[in-house]
Design a protein around this motif. Structure first.
Motif, short mmCIF file in Angstrom:
data_model
loop_
_atom_site.label_atom_id
_atom_site.label_comp_id
_atom_site.label_asym_id
_atom_site.label_seq_id
_atom_site.Cartn_x
_atom_site.Cartn_y
_atom_site.Cartn_z
N LEU A 164 -2.04 -1.15 -15.03
CA LEU A 164 -0.81 -1.73 -14.23
C LEU A 164 -0.48 -2.89 -14.97
N THR A 176 3.64 1.38 -1.21
CA THR A 176 3.93 1.45 -2.85
C THR A 176 3.27 2.05 -3.70
N ALA A 177 2.05 1.18 -3.65
CA ALA A 177 0.79 2.09 -4.53
C ALA A 177 0.65 3.15 -4.74
N TRP A 178 0.48 3.83 -3.11
CA TRP A 178 -0.13 4.83 -3.25
C TRP A 178 0.81 6.32 -3.59
N LEU A 211 1.46 5.45 -7.29
CA LEU A 211 0.06 6.42 -8.32
C LEU A 211 -0.54 8.13 -7.81
N LEU A 261 1.35 2.43 -13.97
CA LEU A 261 2.33 1.77 -13.39
C LEU A 261 2.98 0.41 -13.58
N ALA A 287 -3.12 -1.42 -5.84
CA ALA A 287 -3.06 -0.40 -6.61
C ALA A 287 -4.86 0.01 -7.43
N VAL A 325 1.42 -5.58 -5.17
CA VAL A 325 1.32 -4.13 -5.37
C VAL A 325 0.17 -3.34 -6.15
N GLY A 326 -0.24 -4.65 -7.45
CA GLY A 326 -1.23 -4.56 -8.37
C GLY A 326 -2.32 -4.78 -7.19
N TYR A 355 1.17 -1.12 0.34
CA TYR A 355 0.17 0.04 0.26
C TYR A 355 0.79 1.34 -0.21
#
Length: 320
Positions: free
Chosen positions: A140, A121-123, A126, A203, A151, A147-148, A119
């Motif tokens: 994605l 990494t995704a936040w 993105l 991403l 995301a 991570v996907g 979370y």
């Protein structure tokens, strides 16, 4: 304490002294640790921990706070999860108190161990670096990864329609259940992503092999954030296309960010993301929990690229 080390490509549990606790830090008795692709790279000798970080594997963990340093705003006995630069696969870990978050209400410690790294990494990529705005479209790559999966849920929660590339029909179905609008199988024809283009943000943990296609798929003023090199480190790019579309290409890593940056990022997660677990808008995508004695099987599973979501290693199942 025991810690899982990667030595010449082999996993070994080793006894080592515990770290001293400094002001602003907490000691966590570890219940579980999430597995990430960075752990595979470190095991293979390609991704050493940053200077000063523990040599043991593990970039995230959950557990119970057992000791609190001066100035740290936590209490002994609290259930927490933490973002780490290393050392999560150990019986205990010492970490900056600002890199720690509470276990969301209703989640187990095993589920919580699967949250911080993906979370964050995704936040970061993105919503901070790519600066996604409501309604903008997202692609994605490796959408069924940890991570996907995180995301996709964030995109759904914040009003960003997203599409994915994945390795199998089963993983595409997994992504669509989480909220992806659609996608393609990388084993068939990635060019079919053109049917969903143009995308405002891509991403990408793949890198070289997808670089030329990413340029074609991005919209005017599109943002391409590269977070990995699963598809190679070299690519040939049409720079005229990059220039003409005003594309922003960003390389991004999280592990070697400084302490203050991570503290700010975790504060954002606490404010913007963690409340969504209580509302049921986000759920941990935990595919399997392995006991510590089966660490090799867990790493082999992750290396197989046949995972939808996250794998977790249980260090102490007596904690609750």
């Amino acid at each position: 304490m025991k810690a899982l080390q990667g030595v010449k490509g082999q996993l070994h549990w080793q006894e080592q002294p515990g770290e001293p606790l400094a002001a602003g830090q907490v000691r966590i008795k570890v219940a579980a640790a999430g597995l990430n692709r960075a752990d595979l790279l470190q095991l293979a000798g390609h991704y050493p921990p940053p200077p000063g970080a523990p040599e043991a594997l593990g970039l995230e963990c959950s557990g119970i706070i057992s000791e609190v340093g001066a100035g740290a705003n936590w209490q002994v006995g609290e259930r927490v999860c933490a973002l780490l630069a290393g050392g999560g696969m150990a019986s205990e870990v010492v970490v900056d108190a600002q890199h720690v978050l509470p276990v969301p209400e209703g989640l187990s410690l095993a589920e919580a161990a699967a949250l911080p790294e993906v979370y964050a990494t995704a936040w970061l990529n993105l919503y901070r670096l790519a600066a996604l705005r409501p309604g903008e479209k997202v692609l994605l790559h490796a959408g069924a990864s940890g991570v996907g999966s995180a995301a996709i849920q964030l995109c759904k929660a914040f009003g960003n329609p997203c599409w994915v590339s994945v390795g199998s029909a089963e993983r595409l179905q997994h992504c669509q259940k989480l909220g992806a609008r659609g996608g393609v199988l990388r084993s068939e024809n990635l060019q079919d992503l053109r049917d969903f283009a143009p995308f405002d943000v891509i991403l990408d943990p793949v890198g070289g092999a997808y670089a030329a296609l990413n340029l074609q798929l991005l919209a005017l003023d599109g943002r391409w954030v590269n977070i990995g090199l699963m598809g190679g480190r070299e690519a040939q790019l049409d720079m005229a296309l990059l220039l003409g579309k005003r594309i922003q290409l960003t390389g991004s890593t999280l592990r070697n960010r400084d302490e203050a940056f991570k503290a700010e990022l975790m504060s954002e997660l606490a404010r913007e993301v963690w409340p969504l677990f209580a509302r049921g808008q986000l759920t941990p995508q935990l595919e399997q929990v392995y006991p510590a004695t089966e660490a090799e099987a867990a790493f082999a599973k992750l290396a197989s690229n046949q995972v939808a979501g996250k794998l977790v290693l249980c260090l102490d199942d007596s904690l609750s």
